[in-house]
Scaffold this motif. Sequence first.
Motif, PDB file in Angstrom:
ATOM      1  N   LEU A   1       0.813  -1.343   0.086  1.00  0.00           N
ATOM      2  CA  LEU A   1      -0.173   0.111   0.215  1.00  0.00           C
ATOM      3  C   LEU A   1       1.161   1.063  -0.302  1.00  0.00           C
ATOM      4  N   ASN A   2       1.549   1.496   1.059  1.00  0.00           N
ATOM      5  CA  ASN A   2       2.877   2.225   1.278  1.00  0.00           C
ATOM      6  C   ASN A   2       3.185   3.036  -0.291  1.00  0.00           C
ATOM      7  N   LEU A   3       4.132   1.389  -1.016  1.00  0.00           N
ATOM      8  CA  LEU A   3       4.597   2.075  -1.634  1.00  0.00           C
ATOM      9  C   LEU A   3       3.859   2.016  -2.750  1.00  0.00           C
ATOM     10  N   SER A   4       2.850   1.730  -3.460  1.00  0.00           N
ATOM     11  CA  SER A   4       1.856   1.889  -4.461  1.00  0.00           C
ATOM     12  C   SER A   4       1.971   3.537  -3.834  1.00  0.00           C
ATOM     13  N   VAL A   5       1.415   4.055  -2.602  1.00  0.00           N
ATOM     14  CA  VAL A   5       1.038   5.740  -2.948  1.00  0.00           C
ATOM     15  C   VAL A   5       2.382   6.490  -3.218  1.00  0.00           C
TER      16      VAL A   5
ATOM     17  N   SER B   1      -2.028  -7.762  -3.898  1.00  0.00           N
ATOM     18  CA  SER B   1      -3.042  -6.611  -5.523  1.00  0.00           C
ATOM     19  C   SER B   1      -3.977  -6.114  -4.514  1.00  0.00           C
ATOM     20  N   ALA B   2      -4.633  -6.497  -3.610  1.00  0.00           N
ATOM     21  CA  ALA B   2      -5.832  -5.252  -2.417  1.00  0.00           C
ATOM     22  C   ALA B   2      -5.111  -3.639  -2.648  1.00  0.00           C
ATOM     23  N   SER B   3      -4.253  -4.729  -1.917  1.00  0.00           N
ATOM     24  CA  SER B   3      -3.416  -3.449  -0.841  1.00  0.00           C
ATOM     25  C   SER B   3      -2.576  -2.382  -2.062  1.00  0.00           C
ATOM     26  N   VAL B   4      -2.305  -3.105  -3.266  1.00  0.00           N
ATOM     27  CA  VAL B   4      -1.383  -1.786  -4.113  1.00  0.00           C
ATOM     28  C   VAL B   4      -3.021  -1.487  -4.819  1.00  0.00           C
ATOM     29  N   MET B   5      -4.068  -1.819  -5.265  1.00  0.00           N
ATOM     30  CA  MET B   5      -4.836  -1.139  -5.956  1.00  0.00           C
ATOM     31  C   MET B   5      -5.883   0.033  -4.366  1.00  0.00           C
ATOM     32  N   ALA B   6      -5.492  -0.327  -3.621  1.00  0.00           N
ATOM     33  CA  ALA B   6      -6.117   0.968  -2.579  1.00  0.00           C
ATOM     34  C   ALA B   6      -4.903   1.809  -2.016  1.00  0.00           C
ATOM     35  N   GLY B   7      -3.653   1.841  -2.302  1.00  0.00           N
ATOM     36  CA  GLY B   7      -2.553   2.978  -2.384  1.00  0.00           C
ATOM     37  C   GLY B   7      -2.875   3.666  -3.185  1.00  0.00           C
ATOM     38  N   PHE B   8      -2.982   3.006  -4.373  1.00  0.00           N
ATOM     39  CA  PHE B   8      -3.132   4.059  -5.795  1.00  0.00           C
ATOM     40  C   PHE B   8      -4.250   4.795  -5.887  1.00  0.00           C
ATOM     41  N   ALA B   9      -5.334   4.082  -5.067  1.00  0.00           N
ATOM     42  CA  ALA B   9      -7.037   4.707  -5.164  1.00  0.00           C
ATOM     43  C   ALA B   9      -6.298   5.729  -3.946  1.00  0.00           C
TER      44      ALA B   9
ATOM     45  N   ASP C   1      -8.467  -3.418 -12.621  1.00  0.00           N
ATOM     46  CA  ASP C   1      -8.411  -4.230 -12.198  1.00  0.00           C
ATOM     47  C   ASP C   1      -8.803  -4.968 -12.750  1.00  0.00           C
ATOM     48  N   ALA C   2      -7.157  -5.683 -13.998  1.00  0.00           N
ATOM     49  CA  ALA C   2      -7.060  -6.528 -14.821  1.00  0.00           C
ATOM     50  C   ALA C   2      -7.171  -7.913 -14.560  1.00  0.00           C
ATOM     51  N   GLY C   3      -6.688  -8.348 -13.410  1.00  0.00           N
ATOM     52  CA  GLY C   3      -6.698  -9.828 -12.653  1.00  0.00           C
ATOM     53  C   GLY C   3      -5.618 -10.651 -12.583  1.00  0.00           C
ATOM     54  N   VAL C   4      -5.876 -11.988 -12.990  1.00  0.00           N
ATOM     55  CA  VAL C   4      -4.717 -12.958 -13.485  1.00  0.00           C
ATOM     56  C   VAL C   4      -4.318 -12.991 -15.619  1.00  0.00           C
ATOM     57  N   LEU C   5      -2.769 -12.172 -14.875  1.00  0.00           N
ATOM     58  CA  LEU C   5      -2.699 -12.057 -16.736  1.00  0.00           C
ATOM     59  C   LEU C   5      -1.118 -12.260 -16.633  1.00  0.00           C
ATOM     60  N   PRO C   6      -0.184 -11.998 -17.793  1.00  0.00           N
ATOM     61  CA  PRO C   6       1.098 -12.050 -17.332  1.00  0.00           C
ATOM     62  C   PRO C   6       1.578 -11.076 -17.056  1.00  0.00           C
ATOM     63  N   THR C   7       3.116 -10.415 -16.558  1.00  0.00           N
ATOM     64  CA  THR C   7       3.693  -9.528 -16.813  1.00  0.00           C
ATOM     65  C   THR C   7       3.786  -9.291 -18.218  1.00  0.00           C
ATOM     66  N   PRO C   8       3.722  -9.382 -19.328  1.00  0.00           N
ATOM     67  CA  PRO C   8       4.065  -8.714 -21.043  1.00  0.00           C
ATOM     68  C   PRO C   8       2.532  -7.634 -20.785  1.00  0.00           C
ATOM     69  N   ALA C   9       1.563  -8.706 -20.680  1.00  0.00           N
ATOM     70  CA  ALA C   9      -0.019  -8.367 -20.706  1.00  0.00           C
ATOM     71  C   ALA C   9      -0.128  -6.843 -19.903  1.00  0.00           C
ATOM     72  N   ILE C  10       0.683  -6.698 -18.277  1.00  0.00           N
ATOM     73  CA  ILE C  10       0.046  -5.735 -17.376  1.00  0.00           C
ATOM     74  C   ILE C  10       1.112  -4.414 -18.359  1.00  0.00           C
ATOM     75  N   ALA C  11       2.390  -4.612 -18.759  1.00  0.00           N
ATOM     76  CA  ALA C  11       2.834  -3.944 -19.533  1.00  0.00           C
ATOM     77  C   ALA C  11       2.597  -3.181 -20.690  1.00  0.00           C
ATOM     78  N   TYR C  12       1.815  -3.733 -21.621  1.00  0.00           N
ATOM     79  CA  TYR C  12       1.095  -3.735 -23.040  1.00  0.00           C
ATOM     80  C   TYR C  12      -0.241  -3.462 -23.056  1.00  0.00           C
ATOM     81  N   LEU C  13      -1.099  -3.522 -21.774  1.00  0.00           N
ATOM     82  CA  LEU C  13      -2.196  -2.288 -21.071  1.00  0.00           C
ATOM     83  C   LEU C  13      -2.604  -1.376 -20.921  1.00  0.00           C
TER      84      LEU C  13
END
Length: 448
Positions: free
Chosen positions: A24-28, A61-69, A77-89
């Motif tokens: 959470l703190n890192l994502s903030v 992932s819930a903590s990361v999203m909470a930090g961002f929001a 929230d793209a759910g379960v996907l490969p790392t390169p998919a998140i980079a692409y998106l």
Amino acid sequence: MGRLFGTDGVRGLANRDVTAELALNLSVAVAHELSARGAYGGRRATAVVGRDPRASGEFLSASVMAGFASAGVDVLDAGVLPTPAIAYLTKRLSAEMGAMLSASHNAMPDNGIKYFASGGHKLADEIEDRISERMGTGWERPVGAAVGRIRPFPQGAEFYIDHLLEAVPARLDGLHVVIDAAHGAASVVGPEVFQRAGATVDAIGSDPDGLNINDGYGSTHLEQLQRAVVARGADLGLALDGDADRCLAVDADGQVVDGDQIMAILAVELHERGRLRDDTLVATVMSNLGLLRAMEQQGIIVVQTGVGDRYVLEKMRAHSYSLGGEQSGHVIMLDHGTTGDGVLTALSVAGAVVSSGKPLSELAAVMQRMPQVLINVKDVDKNAVDTHGGVQAEVQAVEAELGERGRVLLRKSGTEPVVRVMIEADTAERAQHFGDHLAGVVRRHLSL
């Protein structure tokens, strides 16, 4: 306190080293640093978040999203996907940042967080350092309508599959492949994209339960894939790791084709089509001498970097090179992606087999691997390996004895608490002898 970020994000034992609070703190801090880098026409910054299937990714992932929001960033929230998919998106959706929860090829108890800046690029060292400095500093919290919103983004998988299909160099009709998804992030999209490309697909390691990621399957455990390829009479096998940013292969006889050989195959294929920019391949210092010698024979230049696909990518971006990667199977094809992509690599290897009409074993024979030994030395002061006089003196002595018939590389791991001792020599026996010797030297001088 050591540096928070390693060679590939933040990684450690989930819920001990990588905690909900840290996430959470890192994502903030990430939100503040990356949001401060540009204005967005009055709209809020957006983040894309994904994860691999390991159980701890659910709360992290819930903590990361909470930090961002909480920092005023909207989250997809793209759910379960490969790392390169998140980079692409992140790039496709013009998001200002992305985050992937994964410890890659590590065992299930570990987890990690990889962040992406706009354009889907991994963070430079100096940006990571500024993020670390922001940790724990005061900030004005948005309230009311100013807080970020979190929305599911299930269509991300289809976006990524379409992207991969556009990059396939040839239809794969008639090709029989075994895909080992490591019970990881590509357990669905990996087999699916090969089927849509026309291949006959047998999938193994594609039933994740949150606990079995990388457990006896995937690019770090090739035995199951080797057996399956031979038993099922497949043309080749392709093994991904937990977050599917790397790929290794197995030929029809069950012989391993490593990342160096894959890079050699793709470099030659692109070179012959005039698509290898500046006739250059980017590799790390861990790549086998056999790769360097093979590329020289093919008229291809090899530029070497430090270990870590992020450093390969930095060099590629700086000079607009089109192909680079690591022996471990991280392969970056800059014309199609911003980071290592195991599924794209697998498709490209399969496409080279189809377009050439040659079996994978023949394509891989473009390079001959020199015998190589890699020993991980645990419970030592890894930060002293480059400066300890006794260790460095022994390294120089071995280098002098090997001469041009081999090489030595000692380095601290950026993702694990170990020193890696790598030896290449003209015979397997000599490589093992010198590897064991230097591993003993490291233990003797640097034991904790």
